[in-house]
Design an enzyme around this catalytic site. Structure first.
Site, PDB file in Angstrom:
ATOM      1  CG  HIS A  55     -13.550  14.472  35.602  1.00  0.00           C
ATOM      2  ND1 HIS A  55     -12.412  15.047  36.107  1.00  0.00           N
ATOM      3  CD2 HIS A  55     -13.543  14.718  34.262  1.00  0.00           C
ATOM      4  CE1 HIS A  55     -11.741  15.619  35.132  1.00  0.00           C
ATOM      5  NE2 HIS A  55     -12.407  15.445  33.997  1.00  0.00           N
ATOM      6  CD  GLU A  57     -13.246  12.131  41.201  1.00  0.00           C
ATOM      7  OE1 GLU A  57     -12.111  11.844  41.611  1.00  0.00           O
ATOM      8  OE2 GLU A  57     -13.502  12.246  39.972  1.00  0.00           O
ATOM      9  CB  CYS A  85      -8.920  16.783  38.570  1.00  0.00           C
ATOM     10  SG  CYS A  85     -10.644  17.178  38.137  1.00  0.00           S
ATOM     11  CB  CYS A  88     -13.284  16.079  40.913  1.00  0.00           C
ATOM     12  SG  CYS A  88     -13.688  15.415  39.281  1.00  0.00           S
TER      13      CYS A  88
END
Length: 158
Positions: A55, A57, A85, A88
């Site tokens: 992801h 991040e 999310c 993250c």
């Protein structure tokens, strides 16, 4: 919001757009900032790297940690194109980043097919009520490494 904050968020948004257009993954981008300087950049790379943890991040945090040669980013801020999310969010907590700015909300993400609601519902449930079955195995053997860590004089706590 000041001009600096807007500048950093726009960079996260640019990374989201460009990464998506390149086919790296979903429309998510992120920057990690320290003392007014971007020290880590990331965009979602889940589908292009076959890595469900890639992801934006996480990618940005990894880059920032490499750049700064540390695993703690307590003097940094994170700017992300979407509310993080649960995975993250955990990475942000583990890296000790104290402040996060986000653009789109998790509801905005759900509206385009990125729905983390299952995770939000599952996390607070007792283990025996979750969809994911977890079973303890070889705990006594595993304790040896924990005892060694406890006794290790040169460990780096985190």
């Amino acid at each position: 919001m000041d001009n600096e904050q807007a500048k950093f968020m726009r960079e996260a948004l640019r990374l989201a757009q460009e990464g998506m257009e390149r086919g790296d993954g979903g429309p998510f981008g992120c920057v990690v900032v320290r003392a007014g300087e971007i020290v880590g950049r990331g965009n979602n790379r889940v589908t292009s790297t076959n890595d469900p943890t890639a992801h934006a991040e996480v990618v940005a945090i990894r880059e920032a940690c490499q750049h700064l040669a540390t695993f703690q980013l307590e003097d940094c801020e994170l700017y992300t194109s979407c509310e993080p999310c649960p995975m993250c969010l955990a990475a942000i907590y583990w890296s000790r980043i104290p402040r996060v700015f986000y653009a789109n909300t998790r509801d905005d993400a759900a509206a385009i097919g990125f729905d983390d609601e299952l995770l939000y519902r599952e996390i607070p449930l007792p283990q025996d009520q979750r969809r994911l079955r977890m079973e303890p195995l070889l705990r006594e053997e595993a304790q040896a490494a924990f005892r060694a860590w406890l006794a290790k004089p040169d460990k780096v706590p985190y």
